[in-house]
Write an enzyme that holds these catalytic residues in place. Structure first.
Site, mmCIF file in Angstrom:
data_model
loop_
_atom_site.group_PDB
_atom_site.id
_atom_site.type_symbol
_atom_site.label_atom_id
_atom_site.label_comp_id
_atom_site.label_asym_id
_atom_site.label_seq_id
_atom_site.Cartn_x
_atom_site.Cartn_y
_atom_site.Cartn_z
ATOM 1 N N ASP A 226 38.338 36.853 27.532
ATOM 2 C CA ASP A 226 38.294 38.246 27.994
ATOM 3 C C ASP A 226 38.246 39.166 26.783
ATOM 4 O O ASP A 226 38.333 38.709 25.632
ATOM 5 C CB ASP A 226 39.504 38.572 28.884
ATOM 6 C CG ASP A 226 39.164 39.586 29.975
ATOM 7 O OD1 ASP A 226 38.451 40.567 29.665
ATOM 8 O OD2 ASP A 226 39.613 39.412 31.117
ATOM 9 N N HIS A 264 30.632 41.158 40.768
ATOM 10 C CA HIS A 264 30.462 42.333 41.641
ATOM 11 C C HIS A 264 30.712 43.650 40.898
ATOM 12 O O HIS A 264 30.420 44.727 41.414
ATOM 13 C CB HIS A 264 31.338 42.230 42.896
ATOM 14 C CG HIS A 264 32.782 42.528 42.686
ATOM 15 N ND1 HIS A 264 33.616 42.939 43.710
ATOM 16 C CD2 HIS A 264 33.569 42.480 41.575
ATOM 17 C CE1 HIS A 264 34.837 43.126 43.241
ATOM 18 N NE2 HIS A 264 34.835 42.854 41.964
#
Length: 359
Positions: A226, A264
């Site tokens: 990340d 998304h």
């Protein structure tokens, strides 16, 4: 006259629908109030017996002049399914008290599956975007990708980088979701992870899902990948490590790569870029956990709720980031454009699905 009455009835129903939508924000604020007051915990700590309004008011330290308002609050929460009413003394038909439902059990403070962080995250930072939605839709400036940027002058990710409190809140929300989804995935889709030697959770936040996988499959080397400000200071374990970087630049190599609720957030072009990076880095498969929009005819009330919730998330993606929710045909196009040969889709996570992509 009958035609006029019919038109009038239709207008009144239309007015009711408008009122309902106009006031729908109250649902989230009432729920946030209930969690802040710790109503689920108070009822849970009552020992499984129905809790009367006076007992609840005492446990919550509600001022005596406000008890009748607590009754109004609970009436709405019972109607919404967060609590249920039961007779305090079964069979007497007299005083009733409140008990938990499956939904309110997910709001208990000490529950490992608690969804409290999501409810408490409702605030000005995220809602301000909606004040700019109409202006953003009419604006021809290509430099403003979302209403969130128009409202705050920076993206969600930049805001998280610059504002520790927002970053912590966002990570807590993602972690609370991961606990529930991971338990379901490991229970229902255990075979997805069997036979893997390594897996990288891209966009894995503070590592909640990766930790669970590492614990359940101790022979699998797990990594959380990340942004640096997300993983800095986080400690791994024997078969878990944290790596800082940018998924648009390069992704660490592993047998499998996981993208949980990542794609998304991004438009089609960016999704293809991310998926191509995954394809370069993976040797076995990419595991995607995301929504697949339902398109079947409305029938059961639960079907209607599912579809509406998915569409609400679609609106959230439009307001906050550059992404959207997609149906299977739209997902398939992304996978083909990114160069994957095939995919397998399993609808096992409620509103979301688990998709296995093969190079």
């Amino acid at each position: 006259m009958e035609g006029i009455n019919g038109s009038v009835n239709g207008l009144l129903e239309a007015q009711t629908q408008i009122w309902n939508h106009h006031l729908s924000f109250i649902k989230s604020m009432v729920l946030k109030c209930a969690v802040q007051l710790e109503i689920p915990d108070a009822i849970h700590n009552h020992g499984g017996r129905p809790m009367t309004i006076s007992q609840l008011a005492s446990a919550l330290s509600i001022h005596h002049t406000r008890v009748r308002y607590l009754h109004q609050l609970m009436r709405f929460l019972v109607h919404s399914g967060y609590f249920a009413e039961q007779e305090v003394s079964p069979g007497d038909g007299q005083e009733k008290g409140y008990v938990l439902t499956d939904t309110s059990r997910l709001l208990l403070k000490d529950s490992p599956l608690s969804q409290r962080p999501l409810v408490l995250s409702i605030g000005h930072v995220m809602t301000k975007s909606w004040d700019y939605m109409s202006q953003w839709l009419q604006d021809d400036s290509q430099g403003i990708p979302t209403p969130f940027v128009m409202a705050h002058g920076k993206t969600v990710w930049e805001h998280a980088r610059d504002e520790p409190r927002f970053n912590d809140s966002f990570n807590e929300v993602m972690a609370s979701d991961s606990v529930l989804s991971t338990s379901v995935v490991i229970n229902k889709c255990r075979g997805v992870f069997e036979g893997l030697n390594s897996i990288t959770d891209v966009g894995g936040g503070t590592g909640c899902m990766a930790k669970a996988i590492a614990k359940e499959f101790p022979d699998v080397k797990c990594a959380v990948f990340d942004l640096p400000h997300v993983v800095t200071g986080l400690k791994g374990s024997k078969n878990l490590k944290f790596i800082g970087g940018n998924m648009f630049d390069e992704i660490p190599h592993s047998d499998a790569i996981m993208l949980k609720w990542v794609l998304h957030d991004w438009n089609d072009e960016d999704c293809v870029r991310i998926l191509k990076r995954c394809k370069e880095a993976v040797s076995r498969k990419v595991i995607v956990i995301d929504m697949v929009l339902e398109e079947k005819e409305k029938s059961r009330d639960q079907d209607n709720i599912n579809i509406e919730t998915q569409l609400l998330y679609d609106m959230q993606m439009m307001a906050q980031v550059t992404g959207e929710e997609r149906n299977e045909k739209e997902w398939a196009k992304l996978f083909i454009d990114a160069g994957f040969s095939s995919y397998k889709m399993s609808h096992v996570l409620g509103l979301r699905s688990l998709i296995e992509l093969y190079p």
